[in-house]
Design a protein around this motif. Structure first.
Motif, short mmCIF file in Angstrom:
data_model
loop_
_atom_site.label_atom_id
_atom_site.label_comp_id
_atom_site.label_asym_id
_atom_site.label_seq_id
_atom_site.Cartn_x
_atom_site.Cartn_y
_atom_site.Cartn_z
N GLN A 1 0.67 -1.26 -0.18
CA GLN A 1 0.04 0.57 0.27
C GLN A 1 0.88 1.43 -0.54
OE1 GLN A 1 -3.40 0.37 -0.42
NE2 GLN A 1 -3.99 -1.92 -0.22
N VAL A 2 1.52 1.48 0.83
CA VAL A 2 2.26 2.51 0.38
C VAL A 2 3.52 2.53 -0.23
CG1 VAL A 2 4.69 3.13 1.91
CG2 VAL A 2 3.50 2.69 3.65
N LEU A 3 3.78 1.27 -1.35
CA LEU A 3 4.23 1.47 -2.67
C LEU A 3 3.49 2.13 -3.25
CD1 LEU A 3 6.89 0.77 -4.31
CD2 LEU A 3 6.27 -1.67 -4.53
N ALA A 4 2.33 1.82 -3.39
CA ALA A 4 1.07 2.47 -4.06
C ALA A 4 0.75 4.10 -4.40
CB ALA A 4 -0.41 1.73 -4.14
N LEU A 5 1.07 3.98 -2.97
CA LEU A 5 1.04 5.61 -2.35
C LEU A 5 2.06 6.27 -3.11
CD1 LEU A 5 -0.09 5.77 0.97
CD2 LEU A 5 -1.28 6.38 -0.97
N LYS A 6 3.05 5.47 -3.15
CA LYS A 6 4.16 6.42 -3.76
C LYS A 6 4.36 6.63 -4.91
CE LYS A 6 9.22 5.23 -4.44
NZ LYS A 6 10.48 5.06 -4.34
N HIS A 7 3.66 5.85 -5.80
CA HIS A 7 3.81 6.01 -7.20
C HIS A 7 2.61 7.13 -7.46
CE1 HIS A 7 6.58 2.38 -8.06
NE2 HIS A 7 5.59 2.15 -7.77
N PHE A 8 0.97 6.51 -6.86
CA PHE A 8 0.33 7.78 -6.74
C PHE A 8 0.21 9.31 -6.83
CE2 PHE A 8 -3.11 10.66 -5.41
CZ PHE A 8 -3.80 10.22 -6.16
N PHE A 9 1.52 9.39 -5.90
CA PHE A 9 2.16 10.79 -5.19
C PHE A 9 3.19 11.26 -6.31
CE2 PHE A 9 0.60 9.99 -1.14
CZ PHE A 9 -0.31 11.27 -0.99
#
Length: 502
Positions: A157-165
């Motif tokens: 989930q943190v990795l997904a947030l990283k790509h999103f931001f």
């Protein structure tokens, strides 16, 4: 071979809102990247995050604070305590109603306790797309970790947030309160930069706070620990002093006179600016008065002076100086002189360095007196690190052509003396003061035992303090053992021996 310039981080660094932290980070945070700010509760993470967003607001950037741990009302109270207003900064809260101080819940508030992890992350994404921020603070990852209920899901989930931001060109600070007993190093690998805030409780005195940059990709940041304090107005950070980072002001070799001809003769004519002088001796021999004499004479030449005292209040200092014929009050009022009383129990070594740099670089102090290093040692009990820091401070002051005096009190009064620190090898000059007994009276003696920049007298002279100031007498010829405290007059011994022989 060509590269897509959009894939390269060619933007200027994003200011953190703190010039000192920008210096440590070699410019600031990397634009459009994810940064991890970690530290235990009370370390100042929220304050640092707010400073970051306020800097963005000042530059007309859209800013968003996403909170899963504090309510909007609590954030406003934190900002108010620092004299800040959060107007113009979007705050998106996902908090349970029992944590909120606001009884009338707005429709935009969603309860994180009723949501699954995926729904929570989706709500965050929706809010980012609605606001379109350039700067984001996410407080905190600990809540996401709890919702994830597993290390693998949390990392995904943190990795997904990283790509999103990153796709939305956001510069993000993820706050983590280190509630896990074991450091989650997987976060370090995901983040572009990692800054840790630490709070250390000492056995006595105020707690010490320090920060360290663990990583910052593609940046030559300033490593090591940097002290900081939390005051009204945010984090006041004191970068670790590295003398080589400050350019040499050039060799001036300006001479400093004391205004006492016999003292000037003892030290070889004068002391030199851009050098440090250690004044050592037992308590009460006149070490502080000797340092003041040089500072007072410099002020009469139109220069600025700084005295940092660990042992004396300003009222007592001014009364003592006036009684010696060296009234410093007019110079204080004109801004030429600063007497700074500090408490070793409350002052960190980094803050002391910050005080010195402030007066030298911004106010132009030409003479600096540290009175005394015995008190400074209490602020930094690790002797080996104190010596390293003093090396950096003295090198820095020498490069700035400052005349520096270090006062060091030796234990004992008469006889063998013990030095709490051996700073003689760091100092360019060493003045030694001693008590000695003669004719039923306690007297003082002064001698110079080291001077790197020129010749000096090797004699021992009598040293006196009176209402008119300090007086340096002729060399104590014919005496042996003055430095031991119990001298012997050799001529008298010789006369007695001759009479007995006859």
């Amino acid at each position: 071979m060509t590269f897509d310039s959009e894939l390269l981080d060619v933007n200027e660094p994003v200011s953190s809102g703190s010039p000192a932290l920008d210096y440590i980070l070699a410019g600031g945070f990397a634009a459009r990247r994810i940064h991890l700010i970690e530290g235990q509760p009370g370390a100042g993470k929220t304050t640092l995050g707010l400073q970051f967003l306020l800097e963005g607001r000042a530059k007309n950037e859209k800013c968003l604070y996403i909170t899963l741990s504090e309510s909007k009302v609590e954030l406003i109270h934190v900002a108010y305590s620092h004299g800040w207003s959060l107007d113009g900064i979007d705050i998106f809260e996902l908090v349970p109603p029992e944590l909120s101080l606001d009884q009338e819940r707005e429709q935009s508030i969603v309860y994180a306790s009723d949501l699954e992890l995926g729904e929570t992350v989706q709500l965050v994404k929706d809010e980012v797309e609605r606001v379109g921020p350039a700067r984001v603070v996410f407080d905190s990852l600990s809540e996401i970790r709890l919702l994830a209920q597993g290390a693998l899901r949390f990392r995904r989930q943190v990795l997904a947030l990283k790509h999103f931001f990153t796709q939305h060109a956001c510069t993000v600070l993820f706050l983590d309160d280190l509630t896990e007993t074991i450091d989650d190093l997987s976060l370090h690998s995901l983040a572009h930069g990692v800054v840790r805030l630490e709070q250390i409780a000492l056995n006595y005195g105020a707690e010490r706070r320090r920060l360290r940059v663990h990583k910052m990709r593609g940046r030559q940041f300033h490593g090591g620990f940097h002290d900081y304090v939390i005051r009204k107005g945010g984090l006041d950070i004191f970068p670790r002093l590295v003398a080589s980072d400050h350019p040499d002001a050039g060799e001036m070799w300006k001479q400093a006179l004391s205004g006492v001809p016999a003292l000037d003769a003892l030290v070889g004519g004068s002391l030199d600016y851009g050098t440090s002088t250690l004044i050592i001796g037992p308590s009460g021999t006149g070490k502080s008065t000797l340092g003041l004499r040089y500072a007072y004479e410099a002020m009469h030449r139109g220069e600025k002076a700084l005295i940092i005292s660990f042992d004396e209040t300003q009222a007592i200092f001014e009364r003592r100086a006036s009684g010696l014929g060296m009234d410093t009050v007019p110079f204080t009022q004109s801004g030429q002189f600063t007497f700074r009383q500090v408490d070793p129990a409350e002052l960190s070594p980094g803050e002391l360095t910050g005080i010195i740099r402030e007066h030298v670089e911004r106010q132009g102090a030409a003479v600096v007196v540290l009175d005394s290093l015995s008190g400074y040692q209490q602020a930094m009990p690790e002797e080996q690190f104190l010596l390293l820091q003093m090396h950096e401070i003295l090198t820095y002051l020498n490069q700035q052509n400052v005349l520096t005096f270090l006062i060091l009190t030796q234990s004992g009064m008469i006889g063998n003396m013990q030095n709490p620190l051996d700073l003689t090898y760091l100092s360019d000059s060493v003045l030694l003061l001693r008590y000695f007994e003669m004719d039923g009276q306690i007297r003082r003696a002064v001698s110079m035992i080291k001077k790197r920049t020129g010749q000096h007298e090797t004699s021992i002279r009598e040293f006196a303090i009176s209402e008119g100031g300090i007086k340096v007498g002729p060399a104590l010829e014919g005496f042996r053992g003055v430095l031991t405290g119990v001298p012997v007059y050799e001529e008298a011994e010789t006369s007695v021996a001759s009479v007995k022989a006859v």
